[in-house]
Design an enzyme around this catalytic site. Structure first.
Site, PDB file in Angstrom:
ATOM      1  N   ASP A 124       0.848  -1.191   0.000  1.00 50.98           N
ATOM      2  CA  ASP A 124       0.000   0.000   0.000  1.00 50.98           C
ATOM      3  C   ASP A 124       0.884   1.241   0.000  1.00 50.98           C
ATOM      4  OD1 ASP A 124      -3.259   0.253   0.821  1.00 50.98           O
ATOM      5  OD2 ASP A 124      -2.066   2.093   0.980  1.00 50.98           O
TER       6      ASP A 124
ATOM      7  N   ASP B 105       4.017   1.937  -4.415  1.00 42.88           N
ATOM      8  CA  ASP B 105       3.280   2.721  -5.399  1.00 42.88           C
ATOM      9  C   ASP B 105       3.075   1.804  -6.603  1.00 42.88           C
ATOM     10  OD1 ASP B 105       2.425   4.348  -7.460  1.00 42.88           O
ATOM     11  OD2 ASP B 105       3.962   5.872  -7.194  1.00 42.88           O
ATOM     12  N   VAL B 106       1.838   1.421  -6.878  1.00 44.81           N
ATOM     13  CA  VAL B 106       1.595   0.427  -7.922  1.00 44.81           C
ATOM     14  C   VAL B 106       1.923   0.934  -9.315  1.00 44.81           C
ATOM     15  CG1 VAL B 106      -0.157  -0.806  -6.585  1.00 44.81           C
ATOM     16  CG2 VAL B 106      -0.863   1.024  -8.161  1.00 44.81           C
TER      17      VAL B 106
ATOM     18  N   SER C 108     -14.622  -3.465 -11.643  1.00 45.87           N
ATOM     19  CA  SER C 108     -15.809  -2.883 -11.028  1.00 45.87           C
ATOM     20  C   SER C 108     -16.964  -3.024 -11.998  1.00 45.87           C
ATOM     21  CB  SER C 108     -15.593  -1.396 -10.711  1.00 45.87           C
ATOM     22  OG  SER C 108     -16.827  -0.749 -10.408  1.00 45.87           O
TER      23      SER C 108
ATOM     24  N   TYR D 222     -12.823   6.439 -14.193  1.00 43.01           N
ATOM     25  CA  TYR D 222     -12.888   5.190 -13.432  1.00 43.01           C
ATOM     26  C   TYR D 222     -13.539   4.073 -14.252  1.00 43.01           C
ATOM     27  CZ  TYR D 222     -13.980   2.196  -9.359  1.00 43.01           C
ATOM     28  OH  TYR D 222     -14.065   1.162  -8.465  1.00 43.01           O
TER      29      TYR D 222
ATOM     30  N   LYS E 100     -11.690   0.619 -15.282  1.00 42.75           N
ATOM     31  CA  LYS E 100     -12.172  -0.689 -14.848  1.00 42.75           C
ATOM     32  C   LYS E 100     -12.546  -1.582 -16.029  1.00 42.75           C
ATOM     33  CE  LYS E 100     -11.731  -0.393 -10.361  1.00 42.75           C
ATOM     34  NZ  LYS E 100     -10.679  -1.187  -9.690  1.00 42.75           N
TER      35      LYS E 100
END
Length: 244
Positions: free
Chosen positions: A37, A60-61, A139, A152, A156
């Site tokens: 995270d 940090d992804v 999502s 978003y 997704k």
């Protein structure tokens, strides 16, 4: 013995919410889990609450270096990587009329690039062992689009295409890649939405209630474990029947 006894997992965005619920479930099922995270203190606290089978790494992804280090921590500490859950995400909501290009790009970067990096580095580690399971968190917004969330929703949806492409590329190496599309899940973020918006979403759900993070976690554990051994490239909706 749990269904994931002896397995090693990494979960991103695991300091809270759905990510923490997934990490909690994987530990309960016997896995040793590394929580990644951006909130290092939150991840450390969450891992501490899960006992000796969990550890935390600031990550940090969107950084391939950070993600490589995260997966490397799992392999170094526990000897392997069997499960990768790409869960980390952010929102920057606004209508397209008022949304900035920066807010489009950062959401796409965290969700799509972050998941892509996670699949890449996890796939490399799993390929060496000849097996593994990657679970990507999409999502329902990626299926139907949400008002005020063009960034978003696009991100997704992108995760779905990415999941299917990776599933085809990784299958020969024994690595499965699947995705989950949660609907309205009761978290701190969703409970902060205006009452009118909450009620509007509730009216669309045949089961007439919001989902719990633990219910998404149960599906993640299923996709991570042996009961889904003949599933790859699948997208499972956890929505209470919303938009079926």
């Amino acid at each position: 013995m749990g269904s994931l006894e002896g397995k090693v997992a990494v979960v991103t965005g695991a300091a809270q919410g759905i990510g923490l619920a997934i990490a909690t479930r994987l530990v309960a099922d016997g896995a040793r889990v590394v929580l990644g995270d951006l909130d290092a203190d939150g991840a450390e606290k969450a891992a501490g609450g899960l006992g000796a089978g969990a550890s935390a790494v600031r990550c940090d992804v969107t950084s391939e270096q950070d993600m490589t280090a995260l997966v490397g921590e799992a392999v170094t500490r526990y000897g392997a990587l069997d499960v990768m859950v790409n869960n980390a995400g952010i929102t920057r909501d606004a209508t397209i009329r008022t949304m900035s290009l920066d807010d489009l790009r950062i959401v796409l970067d965290v969700h799509v690039a972050g998941t892509w990096i996670g699949c890449k580095v996890a796939g490399a580690a799993m390929r060496a062992g000849g097996s593994g399971a990657i679970v990507n968190i999409s999502s329902i917004a990626g299926k139907v689009g949400n008002f005020g969330q063009t960034n978003y929703s696009a991100a997704k949806a992108g995760i779905v295409g990415l999941t299917k492409a990776c599933a085809k590329e990784f299958a020969k190496d024994g690595v499965r890649v699947n995705a989950i599309q949660p609907g309205l899940i009761r978290t701190a973020m969703t409970e902060a939405m205006p009452e009118q918006a909450w009620n509007s979403k509730m009216a669309e759900i045949p089961l007439r209630r919001a989902g719990e993070p633990s219910e998404v976690a149960a599906v993640a554990a299923f996709l991570a474990g042996p009961m889904s051994s003949y599933m790859t490239g699948a997208v499972l909706e956890v929505t209470g029947g919303r938009y079926m």
